[in-house]
Design a protein around this motif. Structure first.
Motif, short mmCIF file in Angstrom:
data_model
loop_
_atom_site.label_atom_id
_atom_site.label_comp_id
_atom_site.label_asym_id
_atom_site.label_seq_id
_atom_site.Cartn_x
_atom_site.Cartn_y
_atom_site.Cartn_z
N LEU A 19 9.63 15.18 35.71
CA LEU A 19 8.43 15.97 35.95
C LEU A 19 8.58 17.40 35.46
CD1 LEU A 19 7.58 14.73 39.54
CD2 LEU A 19 6.52 14.01 37.39
N TRP A 20 9.79 17.95 35.58
CA TRP A 20 10.04 19.32 35.15
C TRP A 20 11.46 19.41 34.57
CZ3 TRP A 20 6.55 23.10 34.67
CH2 TRP A 20 7.02 24.38 34.33
N TRP A 32 9.07 23.13 30.65
CA TRP A 32 8.42 22.43 29.56
C TRP A 32 8.32 23.27 28.30
CZ3 TRP A 32 7.90 17.48 29.07
CH2 TRP A 32 7.85 16.68 30.21
N ASN A 72 2.81 14.47 28.78
CA ASN A 72 3.79 14.77 29.82
C ASN A 72 3.04 15.00 31.12
OD1 ASN A 72 3.21 17.79 30.07
ND2 ASN A 72 3.74 17.65 27.90
N PRO A 73 3.75 15.15 32.23
CA PRO A 73 3.04 15.32 33.51
C PRO A 73 2.05 16.49 33.56
CG PRO A 73 5.35 14.81 33.90
CD PRO A 73 5.21 15.01 32.42
N TYR A 109 -1.14 14.86 31.09
CA TYR A 109 -1.75 13.55 31.30
C TYR A 109 -2.99 13.61 32.19
CZ TYR A 109 1.49 10.50 28.87
OH TYR A 109 2.19 9.84 27.91
N VAL A 110 -3.05 14.57 33.11
CA VAL A 110 -4.25 14.68 33.96
C VAL A 110 -5.48 15.04 33.12
CG1 VAL A 110 -5.33 15.96 35.83
CG2 VAL A 110 -2.98 15.16 36.08
N ASN A 165 -9.92 11.39 39.17
CA ASN A 165 -8.54 11.36 39.65
C ASN A 165 -8.36 10.35 40.78
OD1 ASN A 165 -7.84 13.34 37.83
ND2 ASN A 165 -8.19 15.02 39.27
#
Length: 210
Positions: free
Chosen positions: A18-19, A24, A90-91, A94-95, A118
């Motif tokens: 995630l990180w 990033w 990536n996280p 993607y949203v 969502n």
């Protein structure tokens, strides 16, 4: 021989997905650095980046590397560049990718999500996962397979995301292509000039030693 010397617990592995270490931004700089040093013409590398960028907008998680590699091969682009370009997804991205693709897909298909994007996405993923796990167990037990949630997941998430991801994926891929070509070309010219300068220096040193 090839095992990591430092043992990482499972929660640390998840956190680094995630990180990543350094954030990033540092990960993106590393990918950019690797991209510029890839073998091939600027156009081949850019076609690979295009393939990877387009793939990110598909909902087929777990298959992005395969899809990007096949698309890059079909386009005669750099497969390794395509694999690196999938890190656009990536996280953190993607949203918005899911929101844009799902909303556009439902609009193009003349449908609409039953709830918020969502909420719908996570709810449908959960339902499909339960059905899939139940059906796997049903193979070895007397229980009957359930396909309802998987069908809903296909109708409300996978298919709309696939349709809606085509246009933004192509736009992102084209932008990435035209940004990559001049950057890689300038880097390759600079690297070739440095190499010539180094060879000239070595040649002069060899002549002076004779």
């Amino acid at each position: 021989m090839f095992r990591r010397r430092d043992y990482r617990p499972w929660y640390r592995i998840i956190l680094e997905v995630l990180w990543p270490r350094g954030g990033w931004l540092r990960a993106a700089q590393y990918v950019q650095h690797r991209m510029r040093r890839l073998p091939g013409t600027p156009e081949q590398i850019a076609r690979g980046v295009f393939a990877g960028a387009v793939t990110v907008f598909t909902p087929f998680f777990g298959l992005h590397f395969v899809i990007a590699a096949l698309l890059a091969r079909a386009m005669r682009g750099s497969i390794f560049a395509a694999l690196l370009a999938t890190f656009i997804g990536n996280p953190l991205t993607y949203v918005p990718i899911a929101a844009i693709s799902l909303n556009l897909g439902h609009f193009m298909l003349g449908s609409r999500p039953s709830v918020g994007v969502n909420d719908s996405l996570f709810h449908r993923f959960g339902g499909a996962s339960r059905d899939l796990w139940h059906n796997l167990k049903a193979i070895f037990t007397p229980e009957r397979a359930h396909w309802g949630e998987l069908q809903i997941f296909w109708d409300t998430v996978v298919w709309p995301w696939t349709v809606g991801g085509i246009l933004p994926g192509l736009i992102t891929g084209i932008i990435c292509y035209y940004l990559t070509v001049p950057v890689v070309r300038a880097y390759q010219k600079s690297r070739a000039a440095r190499l010539r300068k180094k060879l000239d220096k070595l040649r002069k040193q060899a002549e002076a030693a004779e």
